[in-house]
Design an enzyme around this catalytic site. Structure first.
Site, PDB file in Angstrom:
ATOM      1  N   HIS A   1      47.512  54.537  29.953  1.00  0.00           N
ATOM      2  CA  HIS A   1      46.718  55.709  29.585  1.00  0.00           C
ATOM      3  C   HIS A   1      46.834  55.915  28.086  1.00  0.00           C
ATOM      4  CE1 HIS A   1      47.288  60.010  28.406  1.00  0.00           C
ATOM      5  NE2 HIS A   1      46.057  60.099  28.870  1.00  0.00           N
TER       6      HIS A   1
ATOM      7  N   HIS B   1      56.832  50.093  23.368  1.00  0.00           N
ATOM      8  CA  HIS B   1      57.484  51.121  22.569  1.00  0.00           C
ATOM      9  C   HIS B   1      57.607  50.714  21.107  1.00  0.00           C
ATOM     10  CE1 HIS B   1      58.719  54.416  25.247  1.00  0.00           C
ATOM     11  NE2 HIS B   1      58.562  53.511  26.198  1.00  0.00           N
TER      12      HIS B   1
END
Length: 299
Positions: free
Chosen positions: A104, A143
């Site tokens: 998302h 990340h």
């Protein structure tokens, strides 16, 4: 900076992302332009039953209204009743292969107006990834890209926005995270409009760099009915979060947005079971024991 500058960026971002996703999937996205009776509209770009993506959408919206809905004033009660303008891009992608995570991303700008007073504006956004069968190198890559996108704006932002993401994408009624997180920010208006817009662009521009390499690594991993069954069960958690907790979904529905565009985030095949538990030592148990534990993925 005018609303047209914002709109140009967001529509260009939508086009760029869709082009990369079409190249990855090999199938074209459907384009669906819509108008909102109260003001504004948008462009929905959808794929269903693609070669790789089972369902996905990349939406641009630019909507206006005469009175802010409750979901937008919950933390800003002083803005209740103001006219408003909201613009941004929101996407959710559901691959068919259970070894490929759902992802998302959302970037947006909000402006509240009242005659005789200065406009109140803020930016928000972020990206997060939801694996069904986790891989440390995938989480670390995702990340790392998030961190590198934010580093030019301050070394403190990635840890702050990562924690915000972990806290936000958390199913309180299940006491578990939605996935391995990423970054999330809202109410961003410090440092000036240009800085906040640049930070928002940095996040939006890096989404495909964060996500597509993960998909490329996993797209040919063999799977069977067991993996598809677990994927459908875990997708149920995604549905629960979006319909129970997500502020964006609530805002869209409360503001009279286009329901088809708002709910395009929901996966096409989902299952629920009563009190199901994964078998000890299984790959499914590993998701709960390792990947649904918030942690420093870059350690």
């Amino acid at each position: 900076m005018t609303a047209q500058h914002l709109k140009n960026y967001f529509t260009n971002l939508q086009s760029r992302i869709v082009s990369e996703l079409e190249a990855f999937d090999g199938q074209s996205f459907r384009t669906d332009a819509w108008q909102r009776p109260e003001g504004g509209g948008g462009i929905s770009r959808l794929i269903e039953e693609g070669n790789f993506f089972e369902r996905g959408g990349v939406n641009f919206s630019h909507v206006t209204g005469s009175s802010l809905p409750a979901s937008a004033t919950a933390v800003r009660p002083q803005l209740a009743g103001r006219a408003w303008e909201a613009m941004g891009v929101s996407l959710v992608l559901h691959p068919r292969n259970p070894y490929c995570p759902t992802a998302h991303m959302n970037v947006r700008c909000f402006i509240a107006r009242k005659a005789g007073e200065a406009d109140v504006w803020w930016f928000g956004g972020g990206m997060d990834m939801t694996p069904y069968y986790g891989q440390r190198e995938d989480a670390a890559h995702f990340h790392r890209v998030c961190r590198d996108a934010l580093t030019p704006f301050g070394d403190d932002l990635y840890p702050k926005y990562k924690q915000w993401c972990d806290d936000y994408f958390f199913l309180k009624h299940r006491n578990e995270p939605r996935g391995i997180g990423g970054v999330f920010f809202d109410d961003l208006n410090d440092g000036g409009f240009a800085r906040c817009f640049a930070l928002t662009q940095a996040v939006g521009d890096q989404f495909t760099a964060a996500y597509l390499p993960v998909l490329a690594r996993r797209r040919d991993t063999p799977y069977g009915e067991r993996e598809r069954d677990f994927q459908a069960y875990r997708r149920g958690r995604y549905v629960e979060f979006n319909l129970v907790w997500d502020r964006g979904t609530l805002f869209g529905l409360q503001s009279g947005g286009r329901t088809e565009a708002i709910l395009m985030s929901l996966p096409p095949i989902v299952k629920w079971r009563y009190d199901w538990q994964p078998a000890a030592g299984s790959a499914e148990a590993e998701l709960y024991e390792i990947f649904l534990k918030p942690q420093d993925w870059l350690a």
